[in-house]
Scaffold this motif. Structure first.
Motif, PDB file in Angstrom:
ATOM      1  N   TYR A   1       5.619 -20.837 -66.929  1.00 44.76           N
ATOM      2  CA  TYR A   1       6.981 -21.381 -66.931  1.00 44.76           C
ATOM      3  C   TYR A   1       7.078 -22.605 -67.829  1.00 44.76           C
ATOM      4  CZ  TYR A   1       7.978 -18.623 -62.698  1.00 44.76           C
ATOM      5  OH  TYR A   1       8.167 -17.635 -61.772  1.00 44.76           O
ATOM      6  N   THR A   2       6.063 -23.460 -67.745  1.00 45.02           N
ATOM      7  CA  THR A   2       6.063 -24.688 -68.550  1.00 45.02           C
ATOM      8  C   THR A   2       6.098 -24.340 -70.028  1.00 45.02           C
ATOM      9  OG1 THR A   2       4.672 -25.691 -66.843  1.00 45.02           O
ATOM     10  CG2 THR A   2       4.872 -26.868 -68.944  1.00 45.02           C
ATOM     11  N   ARG A   3       5.269 -23.401 -70.428  1.00 47.70           N
ATOM     12  CA  ARG A   3       5.265 -22.971 -71.832  1.00 47.70           C
ATOM     13  C   ARG A   3       6.618 -22.405 -72.225  1.00 47.70           C
ATOM     14  NH1 ARG A   3       0.511 -22.749 -74.502  1.00 47.70           N
ATOM     15  NH2 ARG A   3      -1.387 -22.979 -73.290  1.00 47.70           N
ATOM     16  N   ARG A   4       7.185 -21.601 -71.346  1.00 51.74           N
ATOM     17  CA  ARG A   4       8.447 -20.941 -71.676  1.00 51.74           C
ATOM     18  C   ARG A   4       9.581 -21.957 -71.846  1.00 51.74           C
ATOM     19  NH1 ARG A   4       9.686 -16.346 -67.675  1.00 51.74           N
ATOM     20  NH2 ARG A   4      10.963 -17.803 -66.504  1.00 51.74           N
ATOM     21  N   ILE A   5       9.684 -22.868 -70.904  1.00 52.39           N
ATOM     22  CA  ILE A   5      10.771 -23.844 -70.969  1.00 52.39           C
ATOM     23  C   ILE A   5      10.624 -24.765 -72.174  1.00 52.39           C
ATOM     24  CG2 ILE A   5      11.653 -25.913 -69.853  1.00 52.39           C
ATOM     25  CD1 ILE A   5      11.475 -24.509 -67.208  1.00 52.39           C
ATOM     26  N   PHE A   6       9.429 -25.303 -72.379  1.00 48.97           N
ATOM     27  CA  PHE A   6       9.229 -26.208 -73.505  1.00 48.97           C
ATOM     28  C   PHE A   6       9.362 -25.477 -74.839  1.00 48.97           C
ATOM     29  CE2 PHE A   6       7.893 -28.973 -70.206  1.00 48.97           C
ATOM     30  CZ  PHE A   6       8.052 -30.255 -70.691  1.00 48.97           C
ATOM     31  N   ASN A   7       9.020 -24.205 -74.811  1.00 47.95           N
ATOM     32  CA  ASN A   7       9.175 -23.405 -76.022  1.00 47.95           C
ATOM     33  C   ASN A   7      10.652 -23.199 -76.342  1.00 47.95           C
ATOM     34  OD1 ASN A   7       8.590 -21.785 -78.188  1.00 47.95           O
ATOM     35  ND2 ASN A   7       7.132 -20.515 -77.078  1.00 47.95           N
ATOM     36  N   ARG A   8      11.431 -22.867 -75.330  1.00 44.79           N
ATOM     37  CA  ARG A   8      12.861 -22.649 -75.552  1.00 44.79           C
ATOM     38  C   ARG A   8      13.568 -23.910 -75.995  1.00 44.79           C
ATOM     39  NH1 ARG A   8      14.291 -18.894 -70.349  1.00 44.79           N
ATOM     40  NH2 ARG A   8      13.243 -17.028 -71.104  1.00 44.79           N
ATOM     41  N   LEU A   9      13.085 -25.040 -75.527  1.00 46.28           N
ATOM     42  CA  LEU A   9      13.674 -26.316 -75.944  1.00 46.28           C
ATOM     43  C   LEU A   9      13.150 -26.738 -77.300  1.00 46.28           C
ATOM     44  CD1 LEU A   9      13.533 -28.191 -72.534  1.00 46.28           C
ATOM     45  CD2 LEU A   9      15.545 -27.250 -73.664  1.00 46.28           C
ATOM     46  N   ASP A  10      12.262 -25.925 -77.858  1.00 48.45           N
ATOM     47  CA  ASP A  10      11.700 -26.198 -79.175  1.00 48.45           C
ATOM     48  C   ASP A  10      10.871 -27.473 -79.189  1.00 48.45           C
ATOM     49  OD1 ASP A  10      11.256 -25.167 -81.617  1.00 48.45           O
ATOM     50  OD2 ASP A  10      13.023 -26.036 -82.568  1.00 48.45           O
ATOM     51  N   LEU A  11      10.238 -27.773 -78.058  1.00 48.73           N
ATOM     52  CA  LEU A  11       9.429 -28.987 -77.954  1.00 48.73           C
ATOM     53  C   LEU A  11       7.973 -28.732 -78.300  1.00 48.73           C
ATOM     54  CD1 LEU A  11      10.854 -30.661 -74.740  1.00 48.73           C
ATOM     55  CD2 LEU A  11      11.175 -31.346 -77.117  1.00 48.73           C
ATOM     56  N   ILE A  12       7.605 -27.457 -78.346  1.00 46.31           N
ATOM     57  CA  ILE A  12       6.232 -27.122 -78.702  1.00 46.31           C
ATOM     58  C   ILE A  12       6.240 -25.955 -79.678  1.00 46.31           C
ATOM     59  CG2 ILE A  12       5.297 -27.898 -76.490  1.00 46.31           C
ATOM     60  CD1 ILE A  12       5.212 -24.994 -75.601  1.00 46.31           C
ATOM     61  N   ALA A  13       5.129 -25.770 -80.351  1.00 46.02           N
ATOM     62  CA  ALA A  13       5.038 -24.680 -81.325  1.00 46.02           C
ATOM     63  C   ALA A  13       4.830 -23.348 -80.605  1.00 46.02           C
ATOM     64  CB  ALA A  13       3.891 -24.938 -82.293  1.00 46.02           C
ATOM     65  N   GLY A  14       4.125 -23.380 -79.498  1.00 48.79           N
ATOM     66  CA  GLY A  14       3.923 -22.159 -78.729  1.00 48.79           C
ATOM     67  C   GLY A  14       2.493 -21.668 -78.763  1.00 48.79           C
ATOM     68  N   ASP A  15       1.731 -22.114 -79.738  1.00 48.36           N
ATOM     69  CA  ASP A  15       0.360 -21.619 -79.842  1.00 48.36           C
ATOM     70  C   ASP A  15      -0.663 -22.690 -79.462  1.00 48.36           C
ATOM     71  OD1 ASP A  15       0.909 -23.246 -81.947  1.00 48.36           O
ATOM     72  OD2 ASP A  15      -0.085 -22.010 -83.457  1.00 48.36           O
ATOM     73  N   GLU A  16      -0.193 -23.757 -78.792  1.00 50.03           N
ATOM     74  CA  GLU A  16      -1.119 -24.793 -78.366  1.00 50.03           C
ATOM     75  C   GLU A  16      -2.063 -24.272 -77.284  1.00 50.03           C
ATOM     76  OE1 GLU A  16       2.127 -25.099 -78.408  1.00 50.03           O
ATOM     77  OE2 GLU A  16       2.688 -26.837 -79.622  1.00 50.03           O
ATOM     78  N   SER A  17      -3.246 -24.832 -77.265  1.00 50.33           N
ATOM     79  CA  SER A  17      -4.171 -24.506 -76.185  1.00 50.33           C
ATOM     80  C   SER A  17      -3.697 -25.204 -74.917  1.00 50.33           C
ATOM     81  CB  SER A  17      -5.577 -24.988 -76.522  1.00 50.33           C
ATOM     82  OG  SER A  17      -5.625 -26.398 -76.491  1.00 50.33           O
ATOM     83  N   TYR A  18      -4.273 -24.784 -73.803  1.00 50.27           N
ATOM     84  CA  TYR A  18      -3.915 -25.421 -72.517  1.00 50.27           C
ATOM     85  C   TYR A  18      -4.126 -26.928 -72.594  1.00 50.27           C
ATOM     86  CZ  TYR A  18      -3.695 -26.346 -67.510  1.00 50.27           C
ATOM     87  OH  TYR A  18      -3.346 -26.852 -66.277  1.00 50.27           O
ATOM     88  N   GLU A  19      -5.297 -27.332 -73.069  1.00 46.29           N
ATOM     89  CA  GLU A  19      -5.625 -28.752 -73.081  1.00 46.29           C
ATOM     90  C   GLU A  19      -4.764 -29.541 -74.058  1.00 46.29           C
ATOM     91  OE1 GLU A  19      -6.936 -29.167 -70.434  1.00 46.29           O
ATOM     92  OE2 GLU A  19      -9.075 -29.576 -70.620  1.00 46.29           O
ATOM     93  N   GLU A  20      -4.413 -28.939 -75.174  1.00 44.89           N
ATOM     94  CA  GLU A  20      -3.517 -29.608 -76.118  1.00 44.89           C
ATOM     95  C   GLU A  20      -2.159 -29.857 -75.479  1.00 44.89           C
ATOM     96  OE1 GLU A  20      -5.205 -27.943 -80.422  1.00 44.89           O
ATOM     97  OE2 GLU A  20      -3.612 -26.868 -79.365  1.00 44.89           O
ATOM     98  N   LEU A  21      -1.644 -28.840 -74.834  1.00 41.19           N
ATOM     99  CA  LEU A  21      -0.326 -28.964 -74.223  1.00 41.19           C
ATOM    100  C   LEU A  21      -0.342 -29.975 -73.084  1.00 41.19           C
ATOM    101  CD1 LEU A  21       2.509 -28.063 -74.282  1.00 41.19           C
ATOM    102  CD2 LEU A  21       1.886 -25.973 -73.070  1.00 41.19           C
ATOM    103  N   ARG A  22      -1.381 -29.938 -72.276  1.00 36.46           N
ATOM    104  CA  ARG A  22      -1.504 -30.895 -71.170  1.00 36.46           C
ATOM    105  C   ARG A  22      -1.554 -32.329 -71.711  1.00 36.46           C
ATOM    106  NH1 ARG A  22      -5.693 -33.238 -67.973  1.00 36.46           N
ATOM    107  NH2 ARG A  22      -7.326 -32.273 -69.249  1.00 36.46           N
ATOM    108  N   GLY A  23      -2.358 -32.529 -72.738  1.00 37.70           N
ATOM    109  CA  GLY A  23      -2.468 -33.858 -73.331  1.00 37.70           C
ATOM    110  C   GLY A  23      -1.137 -34.339 -73.892  1.00 37.70           C
ATOM    111  N   HIS A  24      -0.435 -33.439 -74.526  1.00 33.67           N
ATOM    112  CA  HIS A  24       0.858 -33.784 -75.126  1.00 33.67           C
ATOM    113  C   HIS A  24       1.853 -34.258 -74.075  1.00 33.67           C
ATOM    114  CE1 HIS A  24       4.961 -32.559 -76.589  1.00 33.67           C
ATOM    115  NE2 HIS A  24       4.570 -33.373 -77.556  1.00 33.67           N
TER     116      HIS A  24
END
Length: 221
Positions: A146-169
């Motif tokens: 869900y976190t990936r989906r929501i942040f992806n739709r808001l265009d806040l992430i590229a979508g191909d980040e690793s788990y740890e990259e996204l968590r750190g961000h």
DNA sequence: ACCCAGGGTCATA
DNA sequence: TATGACCATGGG
């Protein structure tokens, strides 16, 4: 349209839904059980399985560890993958007892506790972080689909980040908040609530509280 | 009859 | 490292 920061997303979700009182469990150990059983599984089915364990007086680490695999799998049946989850549950229970249960583990620093959790067979990043945040109150942000989906739709992430990259961000972007454990706790719960509530079927976020910011780039999963 | 759900592991290339 | 198969129930 300006992009919202993760902090703004949190504030809007909180304004809309209010506190979620997570994790739904009566004890840290029950959080661990729930985190294992909810892997790719609807929570309502997890509740049935936990209910079976409770009714059998088996909602305890030693009871699960020493239960016959057949019977344990029967109790877990409603939550799916019951043979796999029976083994995983016994692995995490062995780990839990080996390290002195909650009283022993709560004294660990967060990084070695996380490493130790991840070494348990059947515990991946998300399950480990659920346990760290909701059973041990550690400042670790949980990333789920869900976190990936929501942040992806808001265009806040590229979508191909690793788990740890996204968590750190996300953790870095919330660093200024006073009580990070409370924020992480509430944020993840709100994301799940929001995903279930409105964003599940409708990618264009019709009645979505985040609609003003929604990138509407179509069917980005 | 599909698709999805509060993932993780393993085999293969 | 990157996909795909597999695990399995219950609700929409």
């Amino acid at each position: 349209m300006a992009k919202p920061s993760p902090g703004v997303v949190f504030d809007k979700l909180f304004d809309c839904y209010g506190p979620q009182h997570w994790w739904p469990a009566d004890s840290p150990f029950e959080v661990i059980v729930g985190a294992m059983l909810t892997q790719n599984t609807a929570w309502v089915n997890v509740e049935r399985a936990i209910g079976n364990l409770r009714q059998a007086n088996a909602l305890a680490a030693d009871a699960i560890l020493h239960a016959p695999p057949r019977r344990l799998a029967q109790w877990l049946k409603p939550s799916g993958y019951f043979n796999v989850k029976a083994k995983r549950l016994q692995h995490v229970c062995a780990w839990y007892l080996q390290h002195g249960e909650y009283a022993g583990l709560v004294q660990w620093e967060t990084p070695p506790l996380r490493e130790s959790l991840l070494s348990v067979h059947g515990v991946g990043f998300e399950t480990a972080d659920d346990i760290l945040l909701y059973a041990f109150s550690r400042p670790v942000f949980v990333i789920d689909a869900y976190t990936r989906r929501i942040f992806n739709r808001l265009d806040l992430i590229a979508g191909d980040e690793s788990y740890e990259e996204l968590r750190g961000h996300i953790e870095r972007s919330l660093r200024r908040r006073v009580d990070t454990v409370a924020i992480y706790n509430e944020f993840h719960a709100l994301i799940v609530r929001h995903a279930k509530e409105v964003c599940k079927v409708k990618p264009d976020c019709d009645k979505c509280v985040l609609r003003r910011y929604c990138a509407r780039k179509g069917l980005s999963k």
